[in-house]
Design an enzyme around this catalytic site. Structure first.
Site, PDB file in Angstrom:
ATOM      1  CE  LYS A 173       3.511 -43.844  17.947  1.00 20.47           C
ATOM      2  NZ  LYS A 173       3.489 -42.264  17.840  1.00 20.47           N
ATOM      3  CB  THR A 184       0.998 -38.936  19.211  1.00 19.20           C
ATOM      4  OG1 THR A 184       1.882 -39.259  18.079  1.00 19.20           O
ATOM      5  CG2 THR A 184       1.650 -39.331  20.478  1.00 19.20           C
ATOM      6  CG  ASN A 392       9.467 -33.731  24.073  1.00 18.31           C
ATOM      7  OD1 ASN A 392       8.872 -34.044  22.963  1.00 18.31           O
ATOM      8  ND2 ASN A 392       9.147 -34.410  25.157  1.00 18.31           N
ATOM      9  CB  THR A 397      10.473 -28.539  13.351  1.00 19.04           C
ATOM     10  OG1 THR A 397      11.091 -27.310  13.591  1.00 19.04           O
ATOM     11  CG2 THR A 397       9.523 -29.094  14.081  1.00 19.04           C
TER      12      THR A 397
END
Lengths: 397, 397
Positions: A173, A184, A392, A397
């Site tokens: 991924k 990541t 992005n 958050t």
């Protein structure tokens, strides 16, 4: 060697499945890989000093033991979560071990997703307990590890090694915070080859340098990167020894699987419309060639030029110049596709219509000849688009 | 020290002007700074190995001589232009010297604009010959050096040094390919202070490290960066000696001029909507503090988060982690504005409404306390926006 359709569970004795536990709204978010017998294992991890809790747990687990299972969640990265995060990571390992009836010392864990959020352990526990390896759906594992990826990423290859059919499968991924030195990015490789843990680690470490560590999406190295390899030996080939024909074949399989997954990750970078491959030849060392290639595909100006389908060699030679390798600024040859743009650093006339077609393709290759040596290296990236900003900047958050 | 309105020609004995020669379609593209008497000069240049022709010529010129004039064009960078480019740069120097009736060894040149295109010498010659220092328009110089900048960038300060009024002026341009170690950035500083060439170079080199080299727009270091300082001594202060009160005052002026220009460049980065200032404290060394600060403002994920006005501390701590300095990942404190987000790497509760207002401002400050030492450093960048993609993807060679 043959590329076949298949999944991470294609090698003998491997099972895999995934499900929606509830960390994400709708999509699958929990997956397991299981081997009938404990497998030799090797791993590489993020170089970020801020490492997620599962990285610490898996690193510790891999010190001495073989692995029999890998449990992965997406949605929450379990990074920057302090002592509770570490306890939760260990708890996740224990829960998986209990449910699969294996020793917890043989269970690797991995997480990917939002940084700074604790794992919802009730959700994780309920999810793990619903994992059913009697009715495994291997593609559900491929899906369960994704975050902003737009597609699953897998490759399966087979090869006869010393008379036995050996299968190797990889799944990965991406797709943001990608500038590995491990970030990541998660990749899992399974094989039924019989090979020692030491040799497996050596090959993984070496091949990571030229494949996974040569891709970049946005230059950010995440807290959770990991490539994990399991080899359970069920192909029953004689154990693979270094510098033999069997070894060469195995390394070739490993190279193809790693490079294919790496390119798939780069191509599916956040917001990307195309894969950019940079090849640097004529360098003093392969290390320097890779360095220059990675700077070219990492340049925001090159990336936006490729999005705009403009053969902007000025931005490319600029990136070559600041890469920090040995170069002679007057000696650089450059091509996009098979059309030459620079010869000894001087602009060449090229066919604009043909160039337009080359730049419209889903893969654009840039070749730079430094003309000062004999070594070469490659790197892969993607274009930088409006969609990257959208993905992005709108993410909150 | 006082900040005053003024131009690059404010210090005594300096003249400046600019005009449209024809390298660009409409906007001014040729400018000159002139000093009545030859001035002590110092410069720093791009670290890119691919250096533009004017860099080579100015570097050679500055080896021994004083400078009396600086001639600058925008539109064409005269980079990657081979032997002809070098000849043209020298020709530009000669033409300016002849027109201004000074020795060519006292003329510095600089170019900024498209890479790989030759200077149109007939246009340059005709433009230089039209420069009229009898009727100078100093702001026209500020305009003539711009490329994709949206505004001129200047600051003028005065200070009494040993009884004499000393004036210092700075002018700069950005705005893409900005990650100096010197790049597409040009800055010129003039002063009438009396100071030796050696001391001037020392101060410039030192201050560049903490100002111009601490800004980043897109991580690309250009082929043409230069900061050039001229000190003609016409303020008639006693010559400034190191480690005196006069020296401290001069350095303070220099610091303010350099930092102000650097921040103006970062704020006017291509497509930027805001300035991001990162301050790192509690570091082992000031070098490491600056390194971490620059990684934070250079992260595409931090830049897009700021554009999206999201207090995404996960992306910030991730950048801290891969910066390559000494850190203890468990000990990090972090603030955006004056609100604390992390304490000993653990998330803190903050006022969301107040944070929203903080992030809406034209300048956002991020403070990171590594809590492992006593040193600090700053860096400046800008957000990454749709407009950056537009500016750079639509631009065609």
């Amino acid at each position: 060697m043959q590329i076949i359709d298949g999944t991470i569970a294609s090698p003998k004795g491997f099972y895999a499945t995934g499900l929606h536990a509830g960390l994400k709204k709708v999509k699958k978010d929990l997956g397991v890989i299981y081997s009938e017998i404990p497998a030799n294992a090797a791993a590489v991890y993020t170089t970020n000093q801020v490492k997620a809790a599962p990285i610490a747990v898996t690193k510790e687990t891999l010190k001495n033991q073989k692995l029999q299972a890998v449990v992965v969640n997406s949605g929450v990265a379990n990074a920057c979560t302090g002592k509770l995060g570490l306890e939760n990571a260990k708890k996740m390992q224990e829960l998986a071990a209990a449910h699969l009836s294996v020793k917890k010392e043989t269970v690797a864990i991995a997480s990917t997703g939002v940084i700074g959020k604790q794992l919802p352990m009730a959700v994780i526990e309920e999810g793990i307990n619903r994992i059913d390896l009697q009715k495994p759906v291997p593609m559900a594992f491929h899906e369960a590890i994704l975050t902003t990826d737009t597609s699953t990423k897998e490759i399966v290859v087979t090869e006869k090694i010393n008379g036995q059919l050996v299968t190797m499968a990889g799944v990965a991924k991406g797709s943001g915070m990608i500038h590995p030195n491990m970030a990541t990015m998660l990749a899992f490789i399974t094989t039924d080859a019989h090979i020692s843990k030491q040799l497996l680690q050596m090959i993984l470490t070496e091949k990571t340098e030229t494949t996974f560590n040569q891709i970049t999406v946005d230059g950010d190295t995440s807290t959770n990167d990991m490539v994990l390899v399991l080899a359970n030996g069920l192909a029953e080939n004689p154990i693979i020894e270094i510098n033999t024909e069997a070894y060469e074949k195995f390394v070739a399989m490993f190279q193809l699987v790693s490079e294919t997954l790496a390119k798939m990750i780069a191509k599916d970078g956040e917001g990307a419309t195309k894969l950019i491959e940079a090849q640097v030849i004529g360098a003093h060392s392969d290390l320097e060639a890779r360095l220059v290639a990675k700077k070219v595909v990492g340049s925001s100006l090159v990336k936006t030029a490729m999005f705009g389908e403009d053969p902007n060699w000025g931005r490319i030679i600029c990136a070559v110049g600041y890469a920090g390798s040995q170069t002679d600024p007057e000696k650089i040859d450059m091509w996009i596709g098979d059309q030459q743009l620079l010869k000894q650093s001087q602009p060449q006339v090229f066919d604009e219509e043909l160039m337009k077609k080359t730049l419209e393709k889903a893969t654009v290759s840039i070749t730079v000849d430094l003309n000062i040596g004999t070594q070469s290296g490659k790197a892969w990236g993607c274009d930088l688009t409006y969609k990257y900003i959208e993905v992005n900047a709108l993410y909150h958050t």
